[in-house]
Design an enzyme around this catalytic site. Structure first.
Site, PDB file in Angstrom:
ATOM      1  N   THR A  73      15.911  11.984  62.090  1.00 22.53           N
ATOM      2  CA  THR A  73      14.692  12.765  61.881  1.00 22.53           C
ATOM      3  C   THR A  73      13.488  12.002  62.411  1.00 22.53           C
ATOM      4  O   THR A  73      13.431  10.769  62.355  1.00 22.53           O
ATOM      5  CB  THR A  73      14.483  13.081  60.394  1.00 22.53           C
ATOM      6  OG1 THR A  73      14.323  11.868  59.664  1.00 22.53           O
ATOM      7  CG2 THR A  73      15.668  13.849  59.837  1.00 22.53           C
ATOM      8  N   ASN A 124       9.967  17.552  57.725  1.00 28.42           N
ATOM      9  CA  ASN A 124      10.460  18.893  58.050  1.00 28.42           C
ATOM     10  C   ASN A 124      11.130  18.989  59.424  1.00 28.42           C
ATOM     11  O   ASN A 124      11.393  20.086  59.902  1.00 28.42           O
ATOM     12  CB  ASN A 124       9.333  19.937  57.957  1.00 28.42           C
ATOM     13  CG  ASN A 124       9.054  20.331  56.521  1.00 28.42           C
ATOM     14  OD1 ASN A 124       9.945  20.776  55.796  1.00 28.42           O
ATOM     15  ND2 ASN A 124       7.822  20.136  56.101  1.00 28.42           N
ATOM     16  N   GLY A 184      17.903  11.284  50.854  1.00 27.08           N
ATOM     17  CA  GLY A 184      17.788  11.690  49.464  1.00 27.08           C
ATOM     18  C   GLY A 184      17.913  13.189  49.304  1.00 27.08           C
ATOM     19  O   GLY A 184      18.310  13.918  50.220  1.00 27.08           O
ATOM     20  N   ASP A 185      17.561  13.673  48.118  1.00 25.95           N
ATOM     21  CA  ASP A 185      17.613  15.113  47.859  1.00 25.95           C
ATOM     22  C   ASP A 185      16.634  15.879  48.738  1.00 25.95           C
ATOM     23  O   ASP A 185      16.833  17.060  49.008  1.00 25.95           O
ATOM     24  CB  ASP A 185      17.316  15.381  46.377  1.00 25.95           C
ATOM     25  CG  ASP A 185      18.434  14.894  45.463  1.00 25.95           C
ATOM     26  OD1 ASP A 185      19.609  14.983  45.878  1.00 25.95           O
ATOM     27  OD2 ASP A 185      18.130  14.409  44.358  1.00 25.95           O
ATOM     28  N   GLY A 222      16.313   9.324  44.143  1.00 23.72           N
ATOM     29  CA  GLY A 222      16.878  10.064  43.031  1.00 23.72           C
ATOM     30  C   GLY A 222      18.370  10.304  43.159  1.00 23.72           C
ATOM     31  O   GLY A 222      19.163   9.931  42.308  1.00 23.72           O
ATOM     32  N   ASP A 259       7.540  11.775  38.267  1.00 22.20           N
ATOM     33  CA  ASP A 259       8.160  11.778  39.587  1.00 22.20           C
ATOM     34  C   ASP A 259       7.126  11.623  40.699  1.00 22.20           C
ATOM     35  O   ASP A 259       7.277  10.795  41.610  1.00 22.20           O
ATOM     36  CB  ASP A 259       8.950  13.075  39.772  1.00 22.20           C
ATOM     37  CG  ASP A 259       9.901  13.011  40.944  1.00 22.20           C
ATOM     38  OD1 ASP A 259      10.041  11.935  41.543  1.00 22.20           O
ATOM     39  OD2 ASP A 259      10.517  14.040  41.269  1.00 22.20           O
TER      40      ASP A 259
END
Length: 664
Positions: A244, A248, A270-271, A304, A366
């Site tokens: 990446t 986005n 990650g998520d 996370g 968070d």
């Protein structure tokens, strides 16, 4: 030991038809069902191949190796003692046939070098042009990750079984025997019947790997190269790796590319990167086909890692010690599970969530702890203490549609209006539409690439059942003669991985020709159209239906989750499953004491955060849809850990809408 029996001539099986070697010799086998000591029938394993192998360094050690429908059975006989172990098929990820590499001139030829030094002896592919024509042996490497249980849950121990076939005088004959074993093993681990002598994979497409180099501590690239790529090579899974370039980027990539060139999508990060890919698929007009044909896997390299932990937890795979290894093994098995997806709507966006929607305490922790990102996962603990001391409450309205309890199904939960295992009426309309659905991807910020290599010691000379075991066939004429060229392991702990897969690495240098995010929009965000299943809820501005439960007041937090874990150490919804059609809505109302909140936060790691007795301030409710309407704009709202605008938000679950890679 009876040397005649141990070194009898091999039987050359002309076909693999599920019969054992003894059947081909005309001997009668025991019936498949025999009685155990308790009188109950016990199913005997089906034997496909059997062979006798030897250890060159111990001339009185013999291994009988059998391939059955249960796994690879190793029976060791040494100086009158017998030891037996079966490596389960579910623990074997692949196998490869290789040949000796030609030695360079002047290399040492001492006895010890040929046995234990992988730096001097190597193997290559059969047609590489570097093979040693003087060695007629064929080498079969079998790669397994054996599950070892302990008090902490267990771990996976890497085991390499090296079988050297050298019973014949020609390499072609020895290779034919090795290829029989390889084909049988490949068919069995793929869950296919063993009917052919050769193996051709049904799926020839590559895996699409999308890696976020800045996720978590910024070591995703290192983790993939050192821990994931070798496993893909062992399983002979080809892949295309794309890095990446910015926030986005992955979302736009899967939206505009021909994703059907790949067999599935593996995200490394990650998520947040999983969220990008999932929503990118829903931004395609052919989203239904794309979601159905492309399972998504995740290699946890973020802060996370809630989804990766959930999958490992539900399938009882050890995760804490080596999370990257546990998740990488999910990919090579080629299995997937259906995944519930929640359609989330705000005043300006529509998005699809796989983890949670939050407002209040946990979302504050968070997002606000981002300033402490450098200390890793400890940032959550530190900021939890800070938020507990300076506790906030938020005024608003929370409404939800309760999930029904099915009495005909043992009291299990079910979602009203949703068919079990189905898409919940997805086919009624082709899609719903939204614009400007870009989020501020937290997972793309911070961190730097890591380098280095963690190498261990080599156990190549170990002849017990350890991480490396090498065996060889023999000939009747020189059965007990020591062989200085007996074997070597190209995949021991110190070795370099030799890839047989054609993998492509894409540069992370951005270019206008290769960057799919060149469309315009506010703050660089592209104007895109969101498809996906249409909503069955009232408009966000419409009144709440009478069938819903409604609570108005002050709240410490409201959090809707649909996975067991929100992060590696946050066991949030113990009763949740990947595709149960249930959203678990946690509501903590104002008036809760700090001691109760402390107990709640401490219990999140073990799943004991919900009070056993009824509590007017803390409750967990199973629902199928919800709406949160804050009275103001203070506080944080998150979707899958990403910050969204603070305002009215509603969500509804679509059971079994997507596919996620699982270990079995």
């Amino acid at each position: 030991m009876d040397t005649v029996a141990a070194y009898r001539p091999k039987v050359d099986l002309s076909e693999l038809d599920g019969r054992s070697e003894h059947e081909h010799e005309g001997k009668r086998l025991a019936p498949p069902d025999v009685l155990d000591n308790g009188g109950a029938p016990q199913q005997q394993p089906t034997v496909y191949l059997t062979e006798t192998f030897y250890i060159s360094s111990k001339k009185n050690t013999v291994f009988e190796v059998r391939l059955t429908d249960k796994g690879l059975c190793l029976k060791k006989q040494s100086n009158g003692s017998t030891k037996e172990q079966t490596i389960p098929l579910k623990d074997i990820i692949g196998c490869r046939c290789l040949r000796s590499k030609r030695r360079s001139r002047g290399s040492s030829s001492c006895t010890c070098a040929s046995i234990s030094s992988s730096g001097q002896l190597k193997v290559v592919e059969e047609n590489s042009g570097e093979q040693d024509e003087t060695d007629v042996s064929a080498y079969l490497y079998i790669y397994a990750y054996i599950l070892k249980r302990n008090r902490r849950g267990g771990f996976r121990e890497r085991t390499t079984i090296t079988l050297r076939f050298r019973s014949f005088d020609r390499y072609e004959d020895n290779n034919r025997e090795a290829q029989k074993w390889r084909a049988a093993i490949k068919h069995l681990i793929a869950g296919e019947p063993v009917q052919r002598l050769t193996y051709q994979p049904k799926e020839t497409r590559k895996m699409l790997v999308i890696l976020n180099p800045k996720s978590g501590s910024g070591k995703a690239r290192e983790a993939f190269q050192q821990r994931v790529a070798p496993i893909l090579a062992e399983a002979e899974i080809p892949y295309d790796l794309h890095i990446t370039k910015k926030c986005n980027w992955a979302r736009e990539f899967v939206r505009v590319r021909d994703v059907y060139l790949w067999r599935g999508i593996l995200v490394v990060g990650g998520d947040g990167i999983f969220f990008e890919v999932l929503n990118g698929l829903f931004e395609r007009e052919d989203w239904q086909t794309a979601i159905d044909e492309l399972p998504i896997g995740i290699i946890p390299c973020g802060s996370g890692n809630g989804l990766a932990k959930t999958v490992s937890f539900l399938y009882e795979e050890p995760f804490e010690t080596k999370p990257v290894l546990a998740s990488a093994l999910m990919v090579v098995k080629g299995r997937h599970s259906m995944l519930d997806v929640v359609r989330v709507e705000t005043r300006s966006n529509i998005m699809f969530s796989f983890l949670s929607v939050g407002w209040g305490l946990i979302s504050d922790i968070d997002i606000e702890s981002e300033r402490l990102r450098a200390i890793g996962g400890q940032r959550f603990t530190v900021w939890s203490v800070h938020r507990l001391i300076s506790l906030r409450t938020y005024h608003g309205t929370v409404a939800y549609l309760p999930a029904l309890v099915s009495q005909s199904n043992g009291g299990s939960l079910s979602a009203p209006g949703y068919a079990n295992g189905g898409g919940g009426g997805i086919g009624t309309l082709k899609h719903s539409v939204s614009y400007n659905t870009t989020l501020n991807c937290r997972d793309c910020r911070g961190g730097q690439d890591g380098t280095g290599c963690g190498m261990g010691s080599c156990d190549a000379c170990d002849t017990n059942f350890s991480d490396v075991l090498s065996l060889e066939t023999g000939t009747n004429l020189d059965a007990f003669r020591p062989r200085i060229d007996s074997w070597y392991s190209a995949t021991s702990r110190k070795s370099t991985y030799f890839s047989t897969v054609d993998s492509v690495y894409e540069s992370d240098k951005a270019s206008n020709d290769d960057d799919p995010t060149q469309t315009g929009g506010p703050n660089g965000a592209p104007f895109v159209q969101m498809y996906g299943p249409p909503s069955r809820l009232p408009a966000l501005t419409a009144a709440i239906p009478d069938s819903w439960q409604c609570i108005t007041g002050d709240f410490v937090m409201v959090h809707a989750a649909y996975q067991t874990h929100l992060s590696t150490d946050c066991y949030f919804a113990p009763q949740s499953r990947l595709n149960d059609g249930i959203i678990w809505l946690l509501i903590i109302r104002a008036g809760v004491s700090r001691s109760q909140l402390l107990s709640f936060l401490l219990g999140l790691s073990s799943g004991t955060h919900i009070p056993m007795q009824a509590n007017e301030h803390i409750q967990m409710v199973p629902v199928t849809a919800f709406r949160i309407e804050p009275a103001g704009t203070t506080g944080h709202m998150t979707v899958d850990g990403e910050n969204v605008e603070c305002g009215p938000i509603q969500g509804e679950v679509f059971p079994s809408l997507a596919k996620v890679m699982v270990p079995k």
